[in-house]
Structure formats: structure tokens, C-alpha cells
Scaffold this motif. Structure first.
Motif, PDB file in Angstrom:
ATOM      1  N   ALA A   1      43.754  69.279  59.178  1.00 31.03           N
ATOM      2  CA  ALA A   1      42.347  69.084  59.544  1.00 31.03           C
ATOM      3  C   ALA A   1      41.891  70.118  60.572  1.00 31.03           C
ATOM      4  CB  ALA A   1      42.127  67.667  60.070  1.00 31.03           C
ATOM      5  N   LEU A   2      42.721  70.361  61.573  1.00 31.74           N
ATOM      6  CA  LEU A   2      42.368  71.378  62.577  1.00 31.74           C
ATOM      7  C   LEU A   2      42.316  72.771  61.958  1.00 31.74           C
ATOM      8  CD1 LEU A   2      44.399  70.075  65.647  1.00 31.74           C
ATOM      9  CD2 LEU A   2      41.911  70.054  65.349  1.00 31.74           C
ATOM     10  N   ALA A   3      43.270  73.080  61.084  1.00 32.64           N
ATOM     11  CA  ALA A   3      43.265  74.380  60.403  1.00 32.64           C
ATOM     12  C   ALA A   3      42.039  74.516  59.505  1.00 32.64           C
ATOM     13  CB  ALA A   3      44.546  74.547  59.589  1.00 32.64           C
ATOM     14  N   ALA A   4      41.630  73.426  58.875  1.00 31.88           N
ATOM     15  CA  ALA A   4      40.467  73.471  57.987  1.00 31.88           C
ATOM     16  C   ALA A   4      39.183  73.749  58.762  1.00 31.88           C
ATOM     17  CB  ALA A   4      40.351  72.159  57.213  1.00 31.88           C
ATOM     18  N   VAL A   5      38.999  73.096  59.897  1.00 28.68           N
ATOM     19  CA  VAL A   5      37.811  73.376  60.718  1.00 28.68           C
ATOM     20  C   VAL A   5      37.820  74.831  61.172  1.00 28.68           C
ATOM     21  CG1 VAL A   5      36.639  72.876  62.897  1.00 28.68           C
ATOM     22  CG2 VAL A   5      37.487  71.004  61.510  1.00 28.68           C
ATOM     23  N   TRP A   6      38.955  75.293  61.650  1.00 30.60           N
ATOM     24  CA  TRP A   6      39.094  76.675  62.120  1.00 30.60           C
ATOM     25  C   TRP A   6      38.770  77.652  60.990  1.00 30.60           C
ATOM     26  CZ3 TRP A   6      42.737  80.453  60.730  1.00 30.60           C
ATOM     27  CH2 TRP A   6      42.752  81.585  61.543  1.00 30.60           C
ATOM     28  N   ALA A   7      39.323  77.390  59.789  1.00 35.17           N
ATOM     29  CA  ALA A   7      39.076  78.266  58.647  1.00 35.17           C
ATOM     30  C   ALA A   7      37.611  78.211  58.222  1.00 35.17           C
ATOM     31  CB  ALA A   7      39.975  77.867  57.475  1.00 35.17           C
ATOM     32  N   GLY A   8      37.032  77.026  58.213  1.00 34.16           N
ATOM     33  CA  GLY A   8      35.624  76.902  57.828  1.00 34.16           C
ATOM     34  C   GLY A   8      34.704  77.685  58.746  1.00 34.16           C
TER      35      GLY A   8
END
Length: 165
Positions: A136-143
Motif C-alpha cells: 500500500a505504501l509503495a502504491a501511493v509512492w508510485a502513484g
């Protein structure tokens, strides 16, 4: 050496600053309606995924993981757009608070962990706990990162195209 640009911040994080809550003026009713309709849509999408991809308490809850990680990715995209491009009065309340708030489900995440542990599958619960947090943290960062780069690239092309006219 220049400092890196700060990460985007939701414009209404400080709720004590009235000027940062422009979507509530002149009336909060349209915002409440946008959040409500968006929440219904997001919750219906989440429910549909849960029905289509069920799991027992002893199994890994893939549907909830996919919902939460994809929701975090989309929240990152939305925040990059809102902070770098801007939005209308109701875009962020409708999509961010409503649709994505109704879609993501960290309460189910916690219940899934508890049920896995109660079913004697503590390893599944711990794996799910860690995988969701990291993904989830990686997804926000990537987004935020990918969308920000795309917006900057698009803006640079527009400026370059206007200069060449």
C-alpha cells in the motif's frame, strides 16, 4: 544545490485554515452529496470484488489486498493531479473521500488478520499484515511519483510546443 520539491500535500490538511477548505463554501451540501454518491460507488465496487473473489478465514485474502493496494495507487494518482494540476470543487471529495474512501477497506484488513489468527493461520495473518502495509505504501509512492513525472513531461511538451509556434 537545490532542495528536492516537497511531496504533494492535500490542500485541506489543516482544517483550521478556512481558505484551504474552499470546497465547503458557499454550502457544504454539494460536497456531502459528492462524498455520499462516491462512497456508494466505491463500496459497491469493493463488495463486488469480495463476492467475486471470496476467501475463508484460513486463506489469504487476495481481494482485500488488491482493493487496498489499488485504492492506494489511485489515491496517489489523484493527489498528484489535485496538487499539480488542480481540480474543481467536487473532484477530490467525490473521488478521494467518496469513491476511494468507500473502496478501500482497512477495517476489513484488520478483521481478515484477526480471523486468520483465530483459524490457526498466524503465518498467513502476519504475511498479509506485512504485504498490505508494504504494498500500500509503495502504491501511493508510485502513484504520486509516476503521475507527477507524467504531468511534468506533459507540461514541458506544451511549453515547448507553444515556444515553437
Amino acid at each position: 544545490m537545490s532542495e528536492p520539491s516537497p511531496s504533494p500535500v492535500d490542500p485541506d490538511v489543516d482544517l483550521t485554515v478556512t481558505a484551504e477548505r474552499v470546497e465547503l463554501h458557499p454550502s457544504p451540501i454539494p460536497v456531502l452529496a459528492a462524498v455520499s454518491v462516491g462512497g456508494m460507488l466505491g463500496a459497491a465496487a469493493r463488495h463486488g470484488l469480495g463476492v467475486a473473489w471470496p476467501h475463508t478465514p484460513a486463506e489469504f485474502p487476495w481481494a482485500t489486498l488488491v482493493v487496498n493496494v489499488s485504492g492506494c495507487l489511485l489515491i496517489g494518482v489523484l493527489m498528484a493531479v489535485v496538487t499539480r494540476v488542480g481540480s474543481g470543487r467536487l473532484l477530490r471529495p467525490f473521488l478521494g473521500v467518496g469513491v476511494l474512501g468507500g473502496y478501500t477497506t482497512f477495517s476489513t484488513y484488520v478483521v481478515d488478520i484477526q480471523q486468520a489468527v483465530a483459524a490457526g493461520r498466524a503465518g498467513v495473518g502476519l504475511l498479509y499484515l506485512a504485504a498490505t502495509l508494504v504494498a500500500a505504501l509503495a502504491a501511493v509512492w508510485a502513484g504520486v511519483g509516476v503521475t507527477g513525472r507524467l504531468i511534468r513531461r506533459r507540461t514541458a511538451r506544451r511549453r515547448g510546443g507553444q515556444e515553437n509556434r
